[in-house]
Design an enzyme around this catalytic site. Sequence first.
Site, PDB file in Angstrom:
ATOM      1  N   CYS A 175      -4.400   6.869   3.527  1.00 25.24           N
ATOM      2  CA  CYS A 175      -5.012   8.017   4.176  1.00 25.24           C
ATOM      3  C   CYS A 175      -4.390   8.224   5.570  1.00 25.24           C
ATOM      4  CB  CYS A 175      -6.522   7.903   4.386  1.00 25.24           C
ATOM      5  SG  CYS A 175      -7.439   7.703   2.873  1.00 25.24           S
ATOM      6  N   ARG A 184       1.151   8.793   3.514  1.00 27.76           N
ATOM      7  CA  ARG A 184       0.043   7.831   3.531  1.00 27.76           C
ATOM      8  C   ARG A 184      -0.920   8.047   2.364  1.00 27.76           C
ATOM      9  NH1 ARG A 184      -0.023   5.575   8.862  1.00 27.76           N
ATOM     10  NH2 ARG A 184      -2.031   4.636   8.445  1.00 27.76           N
ATOM     11  N   TRP A 223      -5.708   8.793   0.132  1.00 27.78           N
ATOM     12  CA  TRP A 223      -5.323   7.875  -0.933  1.00 27.78           C
ATOM     13  C   TRP A 223      -6.652   7.245  -1.361  1.00 27.78           C
ATOM     14  CZ3 TRP A 223      -5.616   2.658  -2.153  1.00 27.78           C
ATOM     15  CH2 TRP A 223      -4.762   2.220  -3.178  1.00 27.78           C
ATOM     16  N   ASN A 250     -10.037   7.074   7.954  1.00 22.02           N
ATOM     17  CA  ASN A 250      -9.103   6.211   7.227  1.00 22.02           C
ATOM     18  C   ASN A 250      -9.638   4.796   7.322  1.00 22.02           C
ATOM     19  OD1 ASN A 250      -6.907   4.818   6.153  1.00 22.02           O
ATOM     20  ND2 ASN A 250      -5.821   4.774   8.097  1.00 22.02           N
ATOM     21  N   GLY A 251      -9.850   4.164   6.180  1.00 18.91           N
ATOM     22  CA  GLY A 251     -10.364   2.791   6.185  1.00 18.91           C
ATOM     23  C   GLY A 251     -11.391   2.626   5.084  1.00 18.91           C
ATOM     24  N   GLU A 303      13.935  -7.195  -5.554  1.00 23.16           N
ATOM     25  CA  GLU A 303      13.803  -5.940  -4.814  1.00 23.16           C
ATOM     26  C   GLU A 303      14.352  -4.760  -5.629  1.00 23.16           C
ATOM     27  OE1 GLU A 303      12.112  -4.924  -2.473  1.00 23.16           O
ATOM     28  OE2 GLU A 303      13.089  -3.123  -1.747  1.00 23.16           O
ATOM     29  N   LYS A 317      12.086  -1.492  -6.701  1.00 21.86           N
ATOM     30  CA  LYS A 317      12.455  -0.077  -6.465  1.00 21.86           C
ATOM     31  C   LYS A 317      12.346   0.695  -7.773  1.00 21.86           C
ATOM     32  CE  LYS A 317      12.107  -0.061  -3.145  1.00 21.86           C
ATOM     33  NZ  LYS A 317      11.829  -0.961  -2.098  1.00 21.86           N
ATOM     34  N   GLU A 344       8.615   1.276  -8.853  1.00 22.47           N
ATOM     35  CA  GLU A 344       7.753   2.175  -8.073  1.00 22.47           C
ATOM     36  C   GLU A 344       8.173   3.634  -8.131  1.00 22.47           C
ATOM     37  OE1 GLU A 344       9.293   0.684  -3.668  1.00 22.47           O
ATOM     38  OE2 GLU A 344       7.225   1.250  -3.900  1.00 22.47           O
ATOM     39  N   HIS A 368      14.960 -19.770 -20.069  1.00 25.57           N
ATOM     40  CA  HIS A 368      13.725 -20.546 -20.223  1.00 25.57           C
ATOM     41  C   HIS A 368      12.578 -19.669 -20.729  1.00 25.57           C
ATOM     42  CE1 HIS A 368      15.554 -24.090 -18.501  1.00 25.57           C
ATOM     43  NE2 HIS A 368      16.065 -23.312 -17.561  1.00 25.57           N
ATOM     44  N   LYS A 423       2.273   4.726   1.492  1.00 29.43           N
ATOM     45  CA  LYS A 423       3.263   4.014   2.305  1.00 29.43           C
ATOM     46  C   LYS A 423       2.663   2.803   3.015  1.00 29.43           C
ATOM     47  CE  LYS A 423       7.313   3.676   4.303  1.00 29.43           C
ATOM     48  NZ  LYS A 423       8.384   3.172   3.438  1.00 29.43           N
TER      49      LYS A 423
HETATM   50  O1  M6R Z   1       4.499  -1.995   5.874  1.00 26.42           O
HETATM   51  P1  M6R Z   1       4.737  -3.271   5.101  1.00 26.42           P
HETATM   52  O2  M6R Z   1       6.163  -3.702   5.175  1.00 26.42           O
HETATM   53  O3  M6R Z   1       3.799  -4.362   5.486  1.00 26.42           O
HETATM   54  O4  M6R Z   1       4.456  -2.886   3.602  1.00 26.42           O
HETATM   55  C1  M6R Z   1       4.522  -3.840   2.583  1.00 26.42           C
HETATM   56  C2  M6R Z   1       4.540  -3.199   1.231  1.00 26.42           C
HETATM   57  O5  M6R Z   1       3.397  -2.419   1.040  1.00 26.42           O
HETATM   58  C3  M6R Z   1       5.771  -2.310   1.039  1.00 26.42           C
HETATM   59  O6  M6R Z   1       6.944  -3.016   1.237  1.00 26.42           O
HETATM   60  C4  M6R Z   1       5.792  -1.732  -0.396  1.00 26.42           C
HETATM   61  O7  M6R Z   1       5.977  -2.748  -1.319  1.00 26.42           O
HETATM   62  C5  M6R Z   1       6.880  -0.668  -0.506  1.00 26.42           C
HETATM   63  N1  M6R Z   1       6.339   0.529  -1.084  1.00 26.42           N
HETATM   64  C6  M6R Z   1       8.013  -1.083  -1.358  1.00 26.42           C
HETATM   65  O8  M6R Z   1       8.982  -0.102  -1.472  1.00 26.42           O
END
Ligand code: M6R
Length: 591
Positions: A2, A27, A73, A99-100, A464, A468, A471, A487, A586
């Site tokens: 949010c 957000r 969100w 937000n929260g 990683e 990507k 997501e 394994h 985000k």
């Molecule tokens: O702001 P942060 O680095 O603490 O966020 C951590 C994760 O939420 C963030 O890296 C998330 O996994 C990304 N969307 C990955 O692309």
Amino acid sequence: MCGIVGCVLDKKVAPTLLESIKTLEYRGYDSVGLSTVTDKINIKKGKGKIHEVDEKLDLADLDGNTGIAHVRWATHGNPTTKNAHPHNDCKNEISIVHNGIIGNYKDLKQDLINEGHVFKSDTDTEVISHLIEKYMAKNENLLEAVQKTVKELKGSYALAVISTKEPDKIIGARNESPLIVGVSEHGNYLASDATAILKETKKVIYLDNKELIELTKDNVKIMDYDLNPLEKKIETITWTAEMAEKGGYDHFMLKEIHEEPMVIKESLSEESKIKSIVRKFKNFNRICFVACGTSYHASLVGEYLIESLIGKPTDVILASEFDYFKKTLDDHTLVIFITQSGETADTLEAIKIANEKSETLAIVNVVGSSITREADHVIYTRAGPEIGVAATKTYLSQLICIYLLVAYLSDENEELLNKLYEISELSEQLLSKEEQIREIAKNYTDVNDFFYIGRGFNYPTALEGALKLKEITYIHGEGYAAGELKHGPLALIDENIPVVGIVPPGPSRNDTYTNLKEIESRGGDIIYLGANNDPSILEKENKLLFDPRIDETLAPLLYIIDLQLLAYYISIERGIDPDKPKNLAKSVTVK
Ligand code: M6R
């Protein structure tokens, strides 16, 4: 998650609110809403992304010089128009954005219902507007009513409140959710983060937990929860409005990938600061990284570097699992928190616990974010604002800071430092492969699963790359340590599951290559990532080649760029907006 904005200006605020809230859409994009105050509360809100709701409702068409806005969100209550913020009181005289999460909302709601309040949404937030209503009915002014209200709330909140009773002001409050104040000659602002007000002002005040704000066009008053005035410093943001725009690219993600060569240079410019921070560390015999998501993968690279180059025992703990490991901390442990936003709820909770026993360092991108006020030492990653939900350039900047840290933890490792500056030059060439990656992506739009395998420093690269993919393409991707595949997961391999093989030159090259042969001989379809002078890789059809100077120690920094582009183009081919993947936001400011 949010995003909230509020402003009191010398003109109609709705157009400014709409522009500001658009910059916070990363957000959350479940719903959007605006309210302004004239002699009544004027409100427009709806389910969907901002441009969709705006097309239907013309969001900027609201009168009033005082107003608030929200992107959601969803946590409590489905993403519907009814649950979209702002939320009003029974008489529609008070309107709030939040937000929260209000942890005790069920009890508060029941009490308010018993007292006759009528709720219109399923959110936790709505209790706030009714509590303020209750206190204003007892002749409290808006500030006092908000003060009484926040004292009843348990949980996290950044709030902005307007009322017809005092139409020229916004009252804000912060506890455990980010909120900043912006000041300008045309009026004053509240926002979840600085990107929302970059076009309006560079002058900001960072708020701390349990602070209240009274905002009018000409004045900003910040107080503690007992209404004692607080002196706060006005700081100048160095980010520009252009940095938070697409700048001609189709998506923020693509723009942010293209910024990576520049980001590597910017982050390297932190070298002298990192050197001086390392000198300040107390004696420690163990390092513990704590992070989530992409930042967790950057931490894993840190672990491989520190354990293999320095030999210091190192652990990496997911912030959400930190509670189970906290008893192992002591004053000889250095705890390093990696976070792009500096607002991730799990990471913030973990640092508070770690601070009780150990020295803490935060490696963070957002200046003034909550974690910067918790950590003993702070290193900024200098990536600029990252708007795309998928972390790309900030991962690179985190890695550069980790490599610099490792170089100075190992007595100014000249060889590593020189290699890092060389990498900065080589990164420019990488983006020239973009068209080739786009062509490769076209072959993988309909698959259901992907494997990414790598060894040592590049096992995190595999993780990683797979993150990507998941997501932004919604394809299942799994990162695996190359030697582990046999394994178990090898049983899954056939021609329908593509495998990305990360085989940079170095001591692990042959073992990883052997693992790929095992896959190949079982019919697996492999995309090889390796050196452009590796004869076995050169003869493959499906390959992405790199300068051989990028050895396995440095590959995490550059091989990942190709994997980000691969995920990006598969996402585009599948018709997905990579900047706004479903269900994600985000900054994850809830546990
Ligand atoms: O702001 P942060 O680095 O603490 O966020 C951590 C994760 O939420 C963030 O890296 C998330 O996994 C990304 N969307 C990955 O692309």
